[in-house]
Design a protein around this motif. Sequence first.
Motif, PDB file in Angstrom:
ATOM      1  N   THR A   1       8.379 -44.610 -21.890  1.00 13.92           N
ATOM      2  CA  THR A   1      10.009 -45.007 -21.874  1.00 13.92           C
ATOM      3  C   THR A   1      10.545 -43.907 -23.089  1.00 13.92           C
ATOM      4  OG1 THR A   1       9.711 -46.975 -21.095  1.00 13.92           O
ATOM      5  CG2 THR A   1      12.007 -46.761 -21.926  1.00 13.92           C
ATOM      6  N   PRO A   2      11.521 -43.380 -22.761  1.00 11.62           N
ATOM      7  CA  PRO A   2      12.364 -42.757 -23.972  1.00 11.62           C
ATOM      8  C   PRO A   2      12.896 -43.341 -25.171  1.00 11.62           C
ATOM      9  CG  PRO A   2      13.102 -41.972 -21.923  1.00 11.62           C
ATOM     10  CD  PRO A   2      12.300 -43.038 -21.590  1.00 11.62           C
ATOM     11  N   VAL A   3      12.658 -43.173 -26.254  1.00 10.28           N
ATOM     12  CA  VAL A   3      13.059 -43.952 -27.455  1.00 10.28           C
ATOM     13  C   VAL A   3      14.008 -43.144 -28.348  1.00 10.28           C
ATOM     14  CG1 VAL A   3      12.197 -45.034 -29.536  1.00 10.28           C
ATOM     15  CG2 VAL A   3      10.734 -45.264 -27.509  1.00 10.28           C
ATOM     16  N   LEU A   4      15.195 -43.874 -28.763  1.00  8.48           N
ATOM     17  CA  LEU A   4      16.149 -43.475 -29.639  1.00  8.48           C
ATOM     18  C   LEU A   4      16.002 -44.023 -30.859  1.00  8.48           C
ATOM     19  CD1 LEU A   4      18.368 -41.848 -30.753  1.00  8.48           C
ATOM     20  CD2 LEU A   4      19.982 -43.308 -29.659  1.00  8.48           C
ATOM     21  N   MET A   5      15.560 -43.519 -32.020  1.00 10.11           N
ATOM     22  CA  MET A   5      15.159 -44.446 -33.201  1.00 10.11           C
ATOM     23  C   MET A   5      16.302 -44.340 -34.376  1.00 10.11           C
ATOM     24  SD  MET A   5      11.909 -44.391 -35.944  1.00 10.11           S
ATOM     25  CE  MET A   5      11.040 -45.232 -34.664  1.00 10.11           C
ATOM     26  N   LEU A   6      17.011 -45.512 -34.667  1.00 12.68           N
ATOM     27  CA  LEU A   6      17.922 -45.532 -35.511  1.00 12.68           C
ATOM     28  C   LEU A   6      17.341 -45.886 -37.111  1.00 12.68           C
ATOM     29  CD1 LEU A   6      20.350 -47.994 -33.940  1.00 12.68           C
ATOM     30  CD2 LEU A   6      20.326 -45.559 -33.386  1.00 12.68           C
ATOM     31  N   THR A   7      17.965 -45.401 -37.782  1.00 12.28           N
ATOM     32  CA  THR A   7      17.596 -45.375 -39.509  1.00 12.28           C
ATOM     33  C   THR A   7      18.519 -45.177 -40.323  1.00 12.28           C
ATOM     34  OG1 THR A   7      15.678 -44.900 -40.959  1.00 12.28           O
ATOM     35  CG2 THR A   7      16.973 -43.205 -39.482  1.00 12.28           C
ATOM     36  N   ALA A   8      18.430 -45.925 -41.529  1.00 12.37           N
ATOM     37  CA  ALA A   8      19.426 -45.713 -42.659  1.00 12.37           C
ATOM     38  C   ALA A   8      18.934 -44.722 -43.706  1.00 12.37           C
ATOM     39  CB  ALA A   8      19.796 -46.967 -43.330  1.00 12.37           C
ATOM     40  N   ILE A   9      17.584 -44.222 -43.076  1.00 11.49           N
ATOM     41  CA  ILE A   9      16.968 -43.183 -44.121  1.00 11.49           C
ATOM     42  C   ILE A   9      17.075 -41.869 -43.247  1.00 11.49           C
ATOM     43  CG2 ILE A   9      14.663 -42.333 -44.915  1.00 11.49           C
ATOM     44  CD1 ILE A   9      13.559 -45.399 -44.388  1.00 11.49           C
ATOM     45  N   GLY A  10      17.982 -40.944 -44.245  1.00  8.16           N
ATOM     46  CA  GLY A  10      18.179 -39.652 -43.484  1.00  8.16           C
ATOM     47  C   GLY A  10      17.524 -38.423 -43.756  1.00  8.16           C
ATOM     48  N   ARG A  11      16.310 -38.615 -44.729  1.00 13.89           N
ATOM     49  CA  ARG A  11      15.630 -37.539 -45.305  1.00 13.89           C
ATOM     50  C   ARG A  11      14.770 -36.831 -44.115  1.00 13.89           C
ATOM     51  NH1 ARG A  11      12.048 -40.302 -49.956  1.00 13.89           N
ATOM     52  NH2 ARG A  11      11.716 -41.622 -47.892  1.00 13.89           N
ATOM     53  N   ILE A  12      14.642 -35.444 -44.051  1.00  9.47           N
ATOM     54  CA  ILE A  12      13.955 -34.638 -42.985  1.00  9.47           C
ATOM     55  C   ILE A  12      12.580 -35.212 -42.755  1.00  9.47           C
ATOM     56  CG2 ILE A  12      12.969 -32.354 -42.301  1.00  9.47           C
ATOM     57  CD1 ILE A  12      15.658 -31.258 -43.596  1.00  9.47           C
ATOM     58  N   ALA A  13      11.997 -35.410 -43.795  1.00  8.97           N
ATOM     59  CA  ALA A  13      10.491 -35.852 -43.777  1.00  8.97           C
ATOM     60  C   ALA A  13      10.493 -37.088 -42.887  1.00  8.97           C
ATOM     61  CB  ALA A  13       9.920 -36.188 -45.200  1.00  8.97           C
ATOM     62  N   ASP A  14      11.413 -38.165 -43.095  1.00  8.63           N
ATOM     63  CA  ASP A  14      11.352 -39.385 -42.495  1.00  8.63           C
ATOM     64  C   ASP A  14      11.647 -39.191 -41.154  1.00  8.63           C
ATOM     65  OD1 ASP A  14      10.877 -41.210 -44.522  1.00  8.63           O
ATOM     66  OD2 ASP A  14      12.816 -40.292 -45.429  1.00  8.63           O
ATOM     67  N   ARG A  15      12.549 -38.214 -40.761  1.00  8.11           N
ATOM     68  CA  ARG A  15      13.038 -37.926 -39.381  1.00  8.11           C
ATOM     69  C   ARG A  15      11.803 -37.530 -38.572  1.00  8.11           C
ATOM     70  NH1 ARG A  15      18.837 -34.987 -39.623  1.00  8.11           N
ATOM     71  NH2 ARG A  15      19.753 -35.978 -41.575  1.00  8.11           N
ATOM     72  N   VAL A  16      11.022 -36.475 -39.127  1.00  4.95           N
ATOM     73  CA  VAL A  16      10.051 -36.083 -38.708  1.00  4.95           C
ATOM     74  C   VAL A  16       8.675 -36.968 -38.368  1.00  4.95           C
ATOM     75  CG1 VAL A  16       7.840 -34.393 -39.265  1.00  4.95           C
ATOM     76  CG2 VAL A  16      10.247 -33.563 -39.680  1.00  4.95           C
ATOM     77  N   GLU A  17       8.704 -37.774 -39.393  1.00  3.97           N
ATOM     78  CA  GLU A  17       7.673 -39.011 -39.198  1.00  3.97           C
ATOM     79  C   GLU A  17       7.933 -39.962 -37.984  1.00  3.97           C
ATOM     80  OE1 GLU A  17       5.639 -42.278 -41.994  1.00  3.97           O
ATOM     81  OE2 GLU A  17       7.458 -41.626 -42.508  1.00  3.97           O
ATOM     82  N   GLY A  18       9.267 -40.321 -37.719  1.00  2.00           N
ATOM     83  CA  GLY A  18       9.677 -41.025 -36.600  1.00  2.00           C
ATOM     84  C   GLY A  18       9.353 -40.198 -35.041  1.00  2.00           C
ATOM     85  N   LEU A  19       9.638 -38.966 -35.287  1.00  2.00           N
ATOM     86  CA  LEU A  19       9.379 -38.157 -34.177  1.00  2.00           C
ATOM     87  C   LEU A  19       8.047 -37.818 -33.761  1.00  2.00           C
ATOM     88  CD1 LEU A  19      12.111 -35.472 -34.707  1.00  2.00           C
ATOM     89  CD2 LEU A  19      12.210 -37.070 -32.927  1.00  2.00           C
ATOM     90  N   GLU A  20       7.081 -37.704 -34.898  1.00  2.00           N
ATOM     91  CA  GLU A  20       5.631 -37.616 -34.634  1.00  2.00           C
ATOM     92  C   GLU A  20       5.100 -38.935 -34.523  1.00  2.00           C
ATOM     93  OE1 GLU A  20       4.188 -36.147 -38.309  1.00  2.00           O
ATOM     94  OE2 GLU A  20       4.598 -33.883 -37.521  1.00  2.00           O
ATOM     95  N   ALA A  21       5.533 -40.006 -34.675  1.00  2.00           N
ATOM     96  CA  ALA A  21       5.229 -41.430 -34.114  1.00  2.00           C
ATOM     97  C   ALA A  21       5.475 -41.673 -32.505  1.00  2.00           C
ATOM     98  CB  ALA A  21       5.946 -42.506 -35.128  1.00  2.00           C
ATOM     99  N   GLY A  22       6.162 -40.853 -32.065  1.00  2.01           N
ATOM    100  CA  GLY A  22       6.666 -40.827 -30.830  1.00  2.01           C
ATOM    101  C   GLY A  22       7.796 -41.117 -30.073  1.00  2.01           C
ATOM    102  N   ALA A  23       8.847 -41.363 -31.098  1.00  2.07           N
ATOM    103  CA  ALA A  23      10.145 -41.282 -30.742  1.00  2.07           C
ATOM    104  C   ALA A  23      10.762 -39.939 -30.252  1.00  2.07           C
ATOM    105  CB  ALA A  23      11.058 -41.576 -32.214  1.00  2.07           C
ATOM    106  N   ASP A  24      11.748 -40.081 -29.272  1.00  2.00           N
ATOM    107  CA  ASP A  24      12.214 -38.931 -28.555  1.00  2.00           C
ATOM    108  C   ASP A  24      13.452 -38.252 -29.310  1.00  2.00           C
ATOM    109  OD1 ASP A  24      10.695 -38.715 -25.721  1.00  2.00           O
ATOM    110  OD2 ASP A  24      11.141 -40.862 -26.434  1.00  2.00           O
TER     111      ASP A  24
END
Length: 224
Positions: free
Chosen positions: A73-96
């Motif tokens: 199922t497609p996942v959109l992750m929301l976060t208050a953390i805006g650093r690029i490394a954190d975004r990459v971590e979320g995408l690599e975890a499986g978020a779309d």
Amino acid sequence: MRILIIEDDHETRDFVERGLREMGHAVTVAAEGRDGLFQATDGGFDAIVVDRMLPGLDGLSLVKMLRAAGNSTPVLMLTAIGRIADRVEGLEAGADDYLVKPFAFSELVARVNALGRRPAAQIETAKLTVGDIEIDLHRRTVHRAGRKVALQPREFSLLAELMRNSHRVMTRTMLLERVWDFDFEPKTNIVETHLSRLRSKLNAGFETDAIETVRGAGYMIRSE
């Protein structure tokens, strides 16, 4: 679309839920990670909106567990953390996709709609076939020789794990870790009980046992 929102901040959750409902979507909400995971694996949603920081089970772990269970199922992750490394971590975890708070509702809607337009070909890859058993990980359906088999969520996850690993024996410990997320011995017959229920449902009306017990080793799904 059927959309699941997993968000512990009630103001954000209510705001997004109300807006999506007003646009005609069917919305389910969860305020805690483990409840959200249960809803996600049991619901057949078109999209999931999940906060990264959640009580009980954080968003990253939740998405990783969904993907490990074969849920696409497609996942959109929301976060208050805006650093690029954190975004990459979320995408690599499986978020779309990834959206940083605070956000405009119009942008969230656009991103959710984009996830809902994913090509059907991507959904088709969520099917597994071993022998005469076919399982659709996206629609959460099981058929044996064309006959539909109704399973409970844990039974479905157990069968999916056996089918993903049809080339090898799955030990009791491996099933506890992957299906129940246990990293300890629970001192119960939980695996055997669920396997017995799964077998009875898969084998109803068939002469061949769908699951082979390898004495002293574990279990395998029969490929013939």
